[in-house]
Design a protein around this motif. Structure first.
Motif, PDB file in Angstrom:
ATOM      1  N   LEU A  16       0.857  -1.180   0.000  1.00 16.52           N
ATOM      2  CA  LEU A  16       0.000   0.000   0.000  1.00 16.52           C
ATOM      3  C   LEU A  16       0.893   1.230   0.000  1.00 16.52           C
ATOM      4  O   LEU A  16       1.839   1.313   0.793  1.00 16.52           O
ATOM      5  CB  LEU A  16      -0.895   0.042   1.235  1.00 16.52           C
ATOM      6  CG  LEU A  16      -2.068  -0.916   1.297  1.00 16.52           C
ATOM      7  CD1 LEU A  16      -1.617  -2.340   1.549  1.00 16.52           C
ATOM      8  CD2 LEU A  16      -3.034  -0.501   2.376  1.00 16.52           C
ATOM      9  N   ALA A  18       0.833   5.689  -0.431  1.00 16.42           N
ATOM     10  CA  ALA A  18       0.069   6.935  -0.465  1.00 16.42           C
ATOM     11  C   ALA A  18       1.032   8.101  -0.575  1.00 16.42           C
ATOM     12  O   ALA A  18       2.218   7.977  -0.247  1.00 16.42           O
ATOM     13  CB  ALA A  18      -0.787   7.074   0.789  1.00 16.42           C
ATOM     14  N   LEU A  23      -4.386   7.768  -1.445  1.00 17.26           N
ATOM     15  CA  LEU A  23      -3.858   6.440  -1.734  1.00 17.26           C
ATOM     16  C   LEU A  23      -3.466   6.365  -3.209  1.00 17.26           C
ATOM     17  O   LEU A  23      -4.262   6.685  -4.084  1.00 17.26           O
ATOM     18  CB  LEU A  23      -4.937   5.407  -1.402  1.00 17.26           C
ATOM     19  CG  LEU A  23      -4.534   3.962  -1.239  1.00 17.26           C
ATOM     20  CD1 LEU A  23      -3.572   3.785  -0.073  1.00 17.26           C
ATOM     21  CD2 LEU A  23      -5.770   3.109  -1.015  1.00 17.26           C
ATOM     22  N   ILE A  26      -2.311   0.051  -4.442  1.00 14.32           N
ATOM     23  CA  ILE A  26      -2.465  -1.200  -3.702  1.00 14.32           C
ATOM     24  C   ILE A  26      -2.173  -2.270  -4.739  1.00 14.32           C
ATOM     25  O   ILE A  26      -2.847  -2.348  -5.768  1.00 14.32           O
ATOM     26  CB  ILE A  26      -3.874  -1.412  -3.132  1.00 14.32           C
ATOM     27  CG1 ILE A  26      -4.231  -0.348  -2.116  1.00 14.32           C
ATOM     28  CG2 ILE A  26      -3.980  -2.815  -2.496  1.00 14.32           C
ATOM     29  CD1 ILE A  26      -5.652  -0.437  -1.567  1.00 14.32           C
ATOM     30  N   PHE A  42      -4.082   8.012   5.169  1.00 17.81           N
ATOM     31  CA  PHE A  42      -4.678   7.338   4.017  1.00 17.81           C
ATOM     32  C   PHE A  42      -4.390   5.835   4.044  1.00 17.81           C
ATOM     33  O   PHE A  42      -5.258   5.022   3.751  1.00 17.81           O
ATOM     34  CB  PHE A  42      -4.172   7.948   2.703  1.00 17.81           C
ATOM     35  CG  PHE A  42      -4.463   9.415   2.564  1.00 17.81           C
ATOM     36  CD1 PHE A  42      -5.766   9.892   2.601  1.00 17.81           C
ATOM     37  CD2 PHE A  42      -3.441  10.333   2.397  1.00 17.81           C
ATOM     38  CE1 PHE A  42      -6.050  11.249   2.463  1.00 17.81           C
ATOM     39  CE2 PHE A  42      -3.701  11.689   2.266  1.00 17.81           C
ATOM     40  CZ  PHE A  42      -5.005  12.148   2.304  1.00 17.81           C
ATOM     41  N   ILE A  43      -3.174   5.482   4.435  1.00 24.91           N
ATOM     42  CA  ILE A  43      -2.825   4.062   4.517  1.00 24.91           C
ATOM     43  C   ILE A  43      -3.519   3.408   5.701  1.00 24.91           C
ATOM     44  O   ILE A  43      -4.029   2.296   5.590  1.00 24.91           O
ATOM     45  CB  ILE A  43      -1.291   3.875   4.581  1.00 24.91           C
ATOM     46  CG1 ILE A  43      -0.702   4.175   3.197  1.00 24.91           C
ATOM     47  CG2 ILE A  43      -0.930   2.464   5.035  1.00 24.91           C
ATOM     48  CD1 ILE A  43       0.800   4.045   3.097  1.00 24.91           C
ATOM     49  N   ALA A  46      -7.016   2.742   4.704  1.00 18.87           N
ATOM     50  CA  ALA A  46      -7.069   1.666   3.707  1.00 18.87           C
ATOM     51  C   ALA A  46      -6.872   0.308   4.376  1.00 18.87           C
ATOM     52  O   ALA A  46      -7.605  -0.647   4.082  1.00 18.87           O
ATOM     53  CB  ALA A  46      -6.019   1.890   2.624  1.00 18.87           C
ATOM     54  N   LEU A  63     -12.430   5.962   0.789  1.00 16.81           N
ATOM     55  CA  LEU A  63     -11.017   6.329   0.865  1.00 16.81           C
ATOM     56  C   LEU A  63     -10.721   7.461  -0.115  1.00 16.81           C
ATOM     57  O   LEU A  63     -11.374   7.581  -1.148  1.00 16.81           O
ATOM     58  CB  LEU A  63     -10.143   5.117   0.505  1.00 16.81           C
ATOM     59  CG  LEU A  63     -10.285   3.896   1.414  1.00 16.81           C
ATOM     60  CD1 LEU A  63      -9.596   2.686   0.806  1.00 16.81           C
ATOM     61  CD2 LEU A  63      -9.709   4.197   2.799  1.00 16.81           C
ATOM     62  N   LEU A  65      -8.538   8.596  -2.918  1.00 10.97           N
ATOM     63  CA  LEU A  65      -7.669   7.943  -3.895  1.00 10.97           C
ATOM     64  C   LEU A  65      -6.939   8.981  -4.732  1.00 10.97           C
ATOM     65  O   LEU A  65      -7.482  10.034  -5.057  1.00 10.97           O
ATOM     66  CB  LEU A  65      -8.495   7.042  -4.813  1.00 10.97           C
ATOM     67  CG  LEU A  65      -9.382   5.997  -4.132  1.00 10.97           C
ATOM     68  CD1 LEU A  65     -10.104   5.158  -5.183  1.00 10.97           C
ATOM     69  CD2 LEU A  65      -8.583   5.119  -3.189  1.00 10.97           C
ATOM     70  N   ILE A 116      -4.711   0.542  -8.016  1.00  8.00           N
ATOM     71  CA  ILE A 116      -5.280   0.408  -6.671  1.00  8.00           C
ATOM     72  C   ILE A 116      -6.222  -0.795  -6.653  1.00  8.00           C
ATOM     73  O   ILE A 116      -7.449  -0.665  -6.724  1.00  8.00           O
ATOM     74  CB  ILE A 116      -5.988   1.717  -6.223  1.00  8.00           C
ATOM     75  CG1 ILE A 116      -5.013   2.900  -6.313  1.00  8.00           C
ATOM     76  CG2 ILE A 116      -6.520   1.571  -4.800  1.00  8.00           C
ATOM     77  CD1 ILE A 116      -5.608   4.246  -5.943  1.00  8.00           C
TER      78      ILE A 116
END
Length: 158
Positions: A16, A18, A23, A26, A42-43, A46, A63, A65, A116
């Motif tokens: 992951l 960011a 983010l 992924i 953000f992580i 997630a 989230l 993104l 992602i």
């Protein structure tokens, strides 16, 4: 600043990443991937939401993104996010939803470059007649994700 972490799952380790805007990735981790010492909200969000999804406790993601891609790729990724949990569409249907049935190869290419995974549900796009084709993380991961989203078989009362 770039933030990164690794997250173990039943089908492998996720990487992951960011930045300060959201983010950015992924994906399946590689041996070269290393977490950063700095943390990101953000992580953290997630990880929490992915864990709930993998346990069957979450169907949507909330989230921020920030995927990096061309305008066309981002339009494909936005369309992927409109595919409901537990549903699949074909590559042809994806190109129709984008307004150009002739863009099927371009749509498939953008789908395959989705940075992602899971949150942008490229695993919900299948081949003709539901065939499981093409998935950057491997078909075993695609099968696992679709199984998470499959309705549980009903138990007989008799």
């Amino acid at each position: 600043m770039i933030y990164a972490t690794l997250m173990d799952t039943d089908f492998g380790t996720l990487y992951l990443q960011a930045d300060d805007c959201g983010l950015t990735q992924i994906r399946m981790a590689t041996p070269a991937d290393k977490p950063t010492s700095a943390t990101s909200v953000f992580i953290a969000q997630a990880q929490s939401q992915l864990q709930a999804y993998l346990l069957g406790q979450r169907q949507t993601f909330e989230l921020t993104l920030n995927p990096v891609g061309t305008d066309f790729q981002r339009s494909v990724w936005r369309e992927l996010q409109r595919i409901p949990f537990g549903k699949t569409i074909s590559y042809l249907e994806l190109s129709k939803r984008l307004g150009n049935v002739k863009a099927i190869r371009a749509a498939a290419s953008a789908n395959g470059k989705n940075p992602i995974l899971i949150v942008i549900p490229c695993h919900r796009v299948v081949g003709k007649e539901g065939a499981l084709v093409g998935f950057s993380a491997g078909l075993h991961v695609k099968k696992a994700l679709l199984a998470i989203e499959s309705p549980a078989p009903q138990q007989s009362l008799f």
